[in-house]
Write a protein that holds these residues in place. Structure first.
Motif, PDB file in Angstrom:
ATOM      1  N   TYR A   1       0.848  -1.186   0.000  1.00 51.72           N
ATOM      2  CA  TYR A   1       0.000   0.000   0.000  1.00 51.72           C
ATOM      3  C   TYR A   1       0.883   1.234   0.000  1.00 51.72           C
ATOM      4  O   TYR A   1       2.030   1.192   0.437  1.00 51.72           O
ATOM      5  CB  TYR A   1      -0.902   0.032   1.234  1.00 51.72           C
ATOM      6  CG  TYR A   1      -1.904  -1.088   1.306  1.00 51.72           C
ATOM      7  CD1 TYR A   1      -3.141  -0.987   0.665  1.00 51.72           C
ATOM      8  CD2 TYR A   1      -1.618  -2.253   2.019  1.00 51.72           C
ATOM      9  CE1 TYR A   1      -4.069  -2.018   0.725  1.00 51.72           C
ATOM     10  CE2 TYR A   1      -2.535  -3.287   2.083  1.00 51.72           C
ATOM     11  CZ  TYR A   1      -3.750  -3.164   1.438  1.00 51.72           C
ATOM     12  OH  TYR A   1      -4.659  -4.192   1.504  1.00 51.72           O
ATOM     13  N   ILE A   2       0.325   2.342  -0.469  1.00 55.22           N
ATOM     14  CA  ILE A   2       1.009   3.628  -0.391  1.00 55.22           C
ATOM     15  C   ILE A   2       0.256   4.500   0.610  1.00 55.22           C
ATOM     16  O   ILE A   2      -0.961   4.667   0.496  1.00 55.22           O
ATOM     17  CB  ILE A   2       1.067   4.324  -1.763  1.00 55.22           C
ATOM     18  CG1 ILE A   2       1.949   3.517  -2.728  1.00 55.22           C
ATOM     19  CG2 ILE A   2       1.612   5.749  -1.632  1.00 55.22           C
ATOM     20  CD1 ILE A   2       1.912   4.023  -4.154  1.00 55.22           C
ATOM     21  N   GLY A   3       0.971   5.005   1.589  1.00 53.29           N
ATOM     22  CA  GLY A   3       0.377   5.904   2.584  1.00 53.29           C
ATOM     23  C   GLY A   3       0.901   7.311   2.374  1.00 53.29           C
ATOM     24  O   GLY A   3       2.097   7.508   2.152  1.00 53.29           O
ATOM     25  N   ILE A   4      -0.003   8.281   2.449  1.00 53.99           N
ATOM     26  CA  ILE A   4       0.357   9.680   2.200  1.00 53.99           C
ATOM     27  C   ILE A   4      -0.178  10.540   3.336  1.00 53.99           C
ATOM     28  O   ILE A   4      -1.372  10.527   3.631  1.00 53.99           O
ATOM     29  CB  ILE A   4      -0.232  10.165   0.857  1.00 53.99           C
ATOM     30  CG1 ILE A   4       0.338   9.325  -0.298  1.00 53.99           C
ATOM     31  CG2 ILE A   4       0.054  11.651   0.640  1.00 53.99           C
ATOM     32  CD1 ILE A   4      -0.416   9.498  -1.599  1.00 53.99           C
ATOM     33  N   ASP A   5       0.726  11.269   3.971  1.00 56.08           N
ATOM     34  CA  ASP A   5       0.374  12.206   5.047  1.00 56.08           C
ATOM     35  C   ASP A   5       0.513  13.614   4.471  1.00 56.08           C
ATOM     36  O   ASP A   5       1.601  14.170   4.417  1.00 56.08           O
ATOM     37  CB  ASP A   5       1.308  11.994   6.231  1.00 56.08           C
ATOM     38  CG  ASP A   5       0.943  12.840   7.445  1.00 56.08           C
ATOM     39  OD1 ASP A   5      -0.077  13.557   7.382  1.00 56.08           O
ATOM     40  OD2 ASP A   5       1.679  12.794   8.439  1.00 56.08           O
ATOM     41  N   LEU A   6      -0.620  14.184   4.038  1.00 54.71           N
ATOM     42  CA  LEU A   6      -0.634  15.459   3.324  1.00 54.71           C
ATOM     43  C   LEU A   6      -0.720  16.612   4.310  1.00 54.71           C
ATOM     44  O   LEU A   6      -1.737  16.807   4.980  1.00 54.71           O
ATOM     45  CB  LEU A   6      -1.832  15.502   2.365  1.00 54.71           C
ATOM     46  CG  LEU A   6      -1.985  16.716   1.467  1.00 54.71           C
ATOM     47  CD1 LEU A   6      -0.845  16.799   0.471  1.00 54.71           C
ATOM     48  CD2 LEU A   6      -3.319  16.666   0.730  1.00 54.71           C
ATOM     49  N   GLY A   7       0.368  17.367   4.437  1.00 51.76           N
ATOM     50  CA  GLY A   7       0.398  18.474   5.374  1.00 51.76           C
ATOM     51  C   GLY A   7       0.420  19.816   4.683  1.00 51.76           C
ATOM     52  O   GLY A   7       0.617  19.911   3.462  1.00 51.76           O
ATOM     53  N   GLY A   8       0.228  20.869   5.465  1.00 49.39           N
ATOM     54  CA  GLY A   8       0.201  22.206   4.895  1.00 49.39           C
ATOM     55  C   GLY A   8       1.532  22.625   4.314  1.00 49.39           C
ATOM     56  O   GLY A   8       1.596  23.359   3.328  1.00 49.39           O
ATOM     57  N   THR A   9       2.635  22.138   4.898  1.00 51.58           N
ATOM     58  CA  THR A   9       3.983  22.480   4.423  1.00 51.58           C
ATOM     59  C   THR A   9       4.667  21.293   3.762  1.00 51.58           C
ATOM     60  O   THR A   9       5.192  21.416   2.649  1.00 51.58           O
ATOM     61  CB  THR A   9       4.856  22.974   5.589  1.00 51.58           C
ATOM     62  OG1 THR A   9       4.222  24.094   6.210  1.00 51.58           O
ATOM     63  CG2 THR A   9       6.234  23.380   5.096  1.00 51.58           C
ATOM     64  N   ASN A  10       4.657  20.152   4.444  1.00 51.20           N
ATOM     65  CA  ASN A  10       5.327  18.960   3.932  1.00 51.20           C
ATOM     66  C   ASN A  10       4.350  17.805   3.764  1.00 51.20           C
ATOM     67  O   ASN A  10       3.340  17.719   4.471  1.00 51.20           O
ATOM     68  CB  ASN A  10       6.447  18.522   4.883  1.00 51.20           C
ATOM     69  CG  ASN A  10       7.539  19.561   5.010  1.00 51.20           C
ATOM     70  OD1 ASN A  10       8.031  20.081   4.017  1.00 51.20           O
ATOM     71  ND2 ASN A  10       7.920  19.871   6.245  1.00 51.20           N
ATOM     72  N   THR A  11       4.686  16.915   2.841  1.00 57.72           N
ATOM     73  CA  THR A  11       3.903  15.701   2.632  1.00 57.72           C
ATOM     74  C   THR A  11       4.830  14.509   2.738  1.00 57.72           C
ATOM     75  O   THR A  11       5.882  14.469   2.089  1.00 57.72           O
ATOM     76  CB  THR A  11       3.219  15.713   1.253  1.00 57.72           C
ATOM     77  OG1 THR A  11       2.216  16.734   1.233  1.00 57.72           O
ATOM     78  CG2 THR A  11       2.563  14.371   0.956  1.00 57.72           C
ATOM     79  N   LYS A  12       4.460  13.550   3.577  1.00 57.49           N
ATOM     80  CA  LYS A  12       5.258  12.330   3.712  1.00 57.49           C
ATOM     81  C   LYS A  12       4.586  11.205   2.942  1.00 57.49           C
ATOM     82  O   LYS A  12       3.376  10.990   3.061  1.00 57.49           O
ATOM     83  CB  LYS A  12       5.418  11.934   5.182  1.00 57.49           C
ATOM     84  CG  LYS A  12       6.362  10.750   5.376  1.00 57.49           C
ATOM     85  CD  LYS A  12       6.743  10.548   6.835  1.00 57.49           C
ATOM     86  CE  LYS A  12       7.788   9.449   6.972  1.00 57.49           C
ATOM     87  NZ  LYS A  12       8.220   9.256   8.373  1.00 57.49           N
ATOM     88  N   ILE A  13       5.372  10.490   2.151  1.00 56.94           N
ATOM     89  CA  ILE A  13       4.876   9.402   1.318  1.00 56.94           C
ATOM     90  C   ILE A  13       5.635   8.144   1.698  1.00 56.94           C
ATOM     91  O   ILE A  13       6.863   8.155   1.822  1.00 56.94           O
ATOM     92  CB  ILE A  13       5.109   9.712  -0.174  1.00 56.94           C
ATOM     93  CG1 ILE A  13       4.465  11.056  -0.540  1.00 56.94           C
ATOM     94  CG2 ILE A  13       4.555   8.596  -1.057  1.00 56.94           C
ATOM     95  CD1 ILE A  13       4.965  11.642  -1.833  1.00 56.94           C
ATOM     96  N   GLY A  14       4.919   7.040   1.891  1.00 56.87           N
ATOM     97  CA  GLY A  14       5.585   5.802   2.272  1.00 56.87           C
ATOM     98  C   GLY A  14       4.954   4.587   1.624  1.00 56.87           C
ATOM     99  O   GLY A  14       3.757   4.590   1.298  1.00 56.87           O
ATOM    100  N   VAL A  15       5.769   3.560   1.440  1.00 54.10           N
ATOM    101  CA  VAL A  15       5.295   2.267   0.935  1.00 54.10           C
ATOM    102  C   VAL A  15       5.305   1.297   2.105  1.00 54.10           C
ATOM    103  O   VAL A  15       6.313   1.150   2.806  1.00 54.10           O
ATOM    104  CB  VAL A  15       6.194   1.737  -0.201  1.00 54.10           C
ATOM    105  CG1 VAL A  15       5.686   0.384  -0.686  1.00 54.10           C
ATOM    106  CG2 VAL A  15       6.243   2.735  -1.351  1.00 54.10           C
ATOM    107  N   VAL A  16       4.164   0.642   2.332  1.00 59.25           N
ATOM    108  CA  VAL A  16       3.968  -0.213   3.504  1.00 59.25           C
ATOM    109  C   VAL A  16       3.486  -1.583   3.052  1.00 59.25           C
ATOM    110  O   VAL A  16       2.695  -1.691   2.116  1.00 59.25           O
ATOM    111  CB  VAL A  16       2.929   0.425   4.461  1.00 59.25           C
ATOM    112  CG1 VAL A  16       2.705  -0.440   5.690  1.00 59.25           C
ATOM    113  CG2 VAL A  16       3.383   1.828   4.875  1.00 59.25           C
ATOM    114  N   ASP A  17       3.964  -2.641   3.726  1.00 58.97           N
ATOM    115  CA  ASP A  17       3.502  -3.986   3.367  1.00 58.97           C
ATOM    116  C   ASP A  17       2.260  -4.366   4.172  1.00 58.97           C
ATOM    117  O   ASP A  17       1.761  -3.569   4.984  1.00 58.97           O
ATOM    118  CB  ASP A  17       4.628  -5.014   3.526  1.00 58.97           C
ATOM    119  CG  ASP A  17       5.073  -5.206   4.979  1.00 58.97           C
ATOM    120  OD1 ASP A  17       4.302  -4.864   5.898  1.00 58.97           O
ATOM    121  OD2 ASP A  17       6.197  -5.703   5.188  1.00 58.97           O
ATOM    122  N   LEU A  18       1.785  -5.574   3.969  1.00 54.94           N
ATOM    123  CA  LEU A  18       0.534  -6.015   4.592  1.00 54.94           C
ATOM    124  C   LEU A  18       0.614  -6.089   6.113  1.00 54.94           C
ATOM    125  O   LEU A  18      -0.401  -6.003   6.799  1.00 54.94           O
ATOM    126  CB  LEU A  18       0.142  -7.399   4.048  1.00 54.94           C
ATOM    127  CG  LEU A  18      -0.333  -7.438   2.591  1.00 54.94           C
ATOM    128  CD1 LEU A  18      -0.496  -8.877   2.138  1.00 54.94           C
ATOM    129  CD2 LEU A  18      -1.636  -6.686   2.419  1.00 54.94           C
TER     130      LEU A  18
END
Length: 315
Positions: A4-21
């Motif tokens: 899965y791809i998880g995205i933490d969308l912030g006002g200044t920065n966005t963190k993107i990560g790839v996570v397994d089951l």
């Protein structure tokens, strides 16, 4: 292997990560959100970065089962964002539809505080508990309620806005514009504000010396550090903070009767300095059966909470 791809969308920065089951974070990257470029351009940059991360780990695109996104604002049906709290994008936007059109992958959207709560419930401090409440205490107070295995979001997506329950009638003004909110008394910024007011009247303490008399440099961490060194002035501030925290948490315990309360955000770094007095004061504000077998913990996911919580929307 599925991912899965998880995205933490912030006002200044966005963190993107790839996570397994199993919830393991394989790779992640932080990029600037650049929200002024508008939503379509921002989503395109996020998607390009996501694909780059997959390539770096030799993960084929077809193995990605879903994309989860946490955003600052209320969300309905994991699709429609009522408004974005930190940037000027259109209201009532179907962000799920936009992302799915761009990527071809099922996408689920949720409020960022709810995302953190879901992450702690599925992968973190409240793992294995059917009912838990996560309270994120920093500049403000956010929260998420995980009830009988499900995230409570409400009719308009604003369930879990515990920072804005009222603890003092016509009390201090909150950032939301109303008065007497939990956030206006128990957030880290509220603690710092209270400390500054007291320091203007009393400079004879270790805290004042630690910041060299510069009130603008004061942070919540300074207060907890000074208290650990025996500063009574700072201990009194923690007494103030812990009492309001106990009052707010007590209200939540009486309504939802959770198995676990998770404290996350900047205040959680204080550890037992804040947890011990809060636990003691809860007896004043909570029906005793609600305290039986209750666990109060600090969050364990840290900076990974947003990404893992977004992925937890699928698990």
């Amino acid at each position: 292997m599925k991912h899965y791809i998880g995205i933490d969308l912030g006002g200044t920065n966005t963190k993107i990560g790839v996570v397994d089951l199993e919830g393991n974070l394989i790779i992640s990257k932080i990029i600037k959100t650049h929200s002024k470029q508008k939503v379509d351009k921002t989503l395109e940059r996020i998607w390009e970065t996501s694909k780059e991360l997959l390539v770096k780990c030799d993960i084929p695109l077809f193995s990605v089962l879903g994309i989860g996104i946490g955003i600052p604002g209320p969300v309905k049906e994991q699709s429609i964002v009522g408004f974005f709290a930190n940037f000027d994008w259109e209201k009532n936007m179907n962000l799920k539809e936009k992302m799915e059109k761009l990527t071809g992958i099922e996408t689920r959207i949720e409020n960022d505080a709810n995302i953190i709560a879901q992450g702690e419930a599925i992968f973190g401090a409240a793992k294995g508990k059917k009912t838990s409440i996560t309270i994120a205490i920093g500049t403000g107070i956010g929260g998420g309620i995980f009830l009988n295995g499900n995230l409570l979001t409400g009719m308009s997506g604003v369930a879990g806005e515990i920072g804005h329950m009222k603890v003092v009638k016509d009390g201090k003004t909150c950032g939301c514009g109303q008065n007497g909110c939990f956030e206006a008394y128990a957030s880290a910024s509220a603690l710092v504000k209270e400390a500054k007011e007291r320091l203007k009247l009393n400079e004879d303490n270790l805290l004042y010396k630690e910041i060299n008399g510069d009130l603008e440099e004061l942070e919540a961490k300074n207060i907890f550090d000074a208290a650990r060194k025996g500063d009574q002035f700072s201990k009194d501030l923690i007494e103030y903070e812990s009492d309001y925290l106990a009052l707010g948490i007590g209200n939540l315990l009486n309504i939802f009767n959770p198995e676990c309360i998770v404290i996350s955000g900047g205040i959680s770094l204080a550890g037992d300095e804040i947890l011990i007095p809060v636990k003691e004061k809860l007896k004043k504000y909570t029906l005793l059966p609600a305290l039986e077998n209750l666990e109060i913990k600090t969050g364990v996911l840290g900076n990974e909470a947003g990404v893992k919580g977004a992925v937890a929307l699928f698990i």
